[in-house]
Design an enzyme around this catalytic site. Structure first.
Site, short mmCIF file in Angstrom:
data_model
loop_
_atom_site.label_atom_id
_atom_site.label_comp_id
_atom_site.label_asym_id
_atom_site.label_seq_id
_atom_site.Cartn_x
_atom_site.Cartn_y
_atom_site.Cartn_z
N GLU A 290 4.74 -17.24 6.07
CA GLU A 290 3.63 -16.40 6.52
C GLU A 290 3.88 -16.04 7.99
O GLU A 290 4.35 -16.87 8.77
CB GLU A 290 2.31 -17.18 6.41
CG GLU A 290 1.10 -16.36 6.80
CD GLU A 290 -0.21 -17.15 6.75
OE1 GLU A 290 -1.26 -16.52 6.62
OE2 GLU A 290 -0.16 -18.39 6.84
N LYS B 25 -4.46 -12.15 0.76
CA LYS B 25 -5.02 -13.47 1.09
C LYS B 25 -6.55 -13.41 1.10
O LYS B 25 -7.15 -12.53 1.71
CB LYS B 25 -4.49 -13.92 2.46
CG LYS B 25 -4.92 -15.32 2.86
CD LYS B 25 -4.27 -15.71 4.19
CE LYS B 25 -4.64 -17.09 4.66
NZ LYS B 25 -4.00 -17.40 5.96
N CYS C 294 -1.30 -20.18 2.64
CA CYS C 294 -1.82 -21.06 3.69
C CYS C 294 -3.19 -21.66 3.36
O CYS C 294 -3.31 -22.49 2.47
CB CYS C 294 -1.81 -20.32 5.03
SG CYS C 294 -1.76 -21.43 6.46
#
Length: 438
Positions: free
Chosen positions: A27, A126, A160
């Protein structure tokens, strides 16, 4: 960005030469992360839905100019390898959409996947943005559960902070039955439970899935720790806070881990602990904070024994034997059953054996990286109200213990062999998703 992609290209070539079929990159690996919403905008690309069946490398002019997508597609195609990368997507909108941002566009933190022909096969926006990320990016209106099939298994992808929540992470594994999770991350390590290699390997084991975690390496931000994790433990991992050197990790995994004979059995997490004598609050129990959560602790005063500590409905039970009890190190058994509310809101049930920072009990729960006490054995269990429990064993110097521990189907996390290194923590990290918003 091209300098960063040069580094990724070198890793992709090397991985392909060593026979890798798929590679995950970090990321923020192309942009970095020091930017505002406006500053990043010129570098975002309008990423189409993969249903359009597009190979940017061979047909770069089919859509709006997308030099990053084109280059990534060519890296995949030229090296005959699946490539996972994290970039940014932009989608324009107008006042007919009541949620349209005032600048007339959505900006998304986005993972893309190209197959070995360079075709775009997956795009994921995300959903669970972390802290200041919301100043740069929007989250999609609904969480996206993105999967794709390959000749070597079914894959799911998220990013994440997503790992701490039900959607899309648990949905991909529990409902959509992916074999392997792809996980670009820029993960800031927080001991004792949330160091990247420790938590990601525990998640893979608890969810019984392969997990490919590619972390950004930035020691000033405490970002280090990537790994290739199978349900039975880490196959390869890298943790380095001493230098800024990155590392390419390559390992072989079962493409369908659930069908593998090595796959651990389904666990009934509270089965053993609920049969142990219920704990009675003891005057020697004391409180301490771990990452802003108030734990109940009890000290391991003897070199071996069986002890219990409880908080609310969670009773944690530990049987243990130290190789020797040192005067200069203190260990505690801790329990936490409650809602974590700092940097995100999520309900936790945690049983943990951990080393205190010093012999002063008020330091118990503070981050510790090193230890000298070796254990001959340990067995940790708890009366969890959730089926989602992630087992973690961390040795001195933030080292994992692959092959040295297992989870029995009655919920006990036990040492399989005599632990080879001093123990920093042995933890059962439970997530009770239904209680996040009570």
């Amino acid at each position: 960005m091209n300098k960063n992609m040069d580094i990724l290209e070198g890793a992709i070539k090397e991985a392909a030469q060593q026979g890798a079929r798929i590679i995950v990159t970090p990321e923020d690996g192309i942009y970095g992360w020091v930017f505002t919403r406006e500053a990043i905008y010129p570098y975002l690309e309008d990423i189409p839905d993969p249903e359009v069946n597009w190979i940017p490398c061979t047909d770069p002019t089919r859509f709006a100019p997308a030099p990053v997508l084109e280059r990534l597609s060519c890296m995949a195609r030229n090296n005959s390898i699946y490539v996972v990368a994290n970039i940014g997507d932009k989608k324009s909108c107008n006042s007919s959409d009541p949620s349209c941002p005032s600048d007339g566009r959505y900006q998304y933190n986005t993972n893309v996947v190209f197959d070995s022909e360079g075709k775009l096969v997956a795009r994921y926006h995300k959903y669970n943005l972390f802290m200041s990320e919301e100043e740069q990016f929007n989250y999609p209106k609904k969480p996206e559960a993105v999967t794709f099939e390959t000749p070597f298994g079914k894959f799911g992808i998220f990013t994440c902070f997503d790992i701490l929540f039900w959607e899309p992470a648990v949905v991909l594994v529990s409902k959509l039955q992916v074999d392997t999770v792809l996980f670009p991350t820029a993960w800031m390590n927080v001991l004792p439970f949330l160091s990247a290699v420790e938590f990601h390997s525990g998640w893979a084991m608890g969810m019984r899935v392969n997990f490919l975690a590619s972390n950004t390496h930035n020691t000033i931000m405490s970002m280090t720790g990537s790994g290739i994790y199978a349900p039975d433990g880490a196959r390869a991992y890298y943790y380095n806070m001493k230098t800024e050197d990155g590392r390419l990790l390559i390992a072989e995994l079962d493409s369908h881990p659930r069908l593998s004979p090595a796959s651990p059995p389904a666990v009934s997490w509270s089965s053993y602990a609920s049969r142990v004598e219920k704990c009675i609050p003891d005057e020697r129990d004391f409180s301490g904070l771990i990452f802003y959560d108030q734990f109940t602790f009890t000290e391991l005063t003897k070199p071996e024994g069986s002890i219990t500590v409880c908080q609310k409905d969670l009773h944690c039970h530990l049987s243990y034997k130290m190789a020797e009890k040192r005067e200069d190190e203190v260990y505690v058994l801790g329990a936490f059953d409650g809602l974590h509310v700092v940097e995100g809101q999520y309900y936790l049930q945690i049983c943990t054996l951990l080393k205190c920072k010093s012999t002063d009990l008020s330091t118990c729960g503070q981050p510790v990286e090193t230890a000298q006490t070796k254990f001959d054995m340990f067995s940790l269990s708890g009366t969890f109200g959730t089926n989602y429990v992630f087992p973690e064993v961390l040795y001195s110097d933030v080292q994992l213990a692959p092959g040295e521990f297992e989870v029995l189907n009655d919920g006990r996390l036990i040492s399989k062999t005599k632990p080879t290194k001093p123990v920093v923590t042995v933890t059962l990290f439970g997530r009770w998703y239904e209680k996040d918003h009570l």
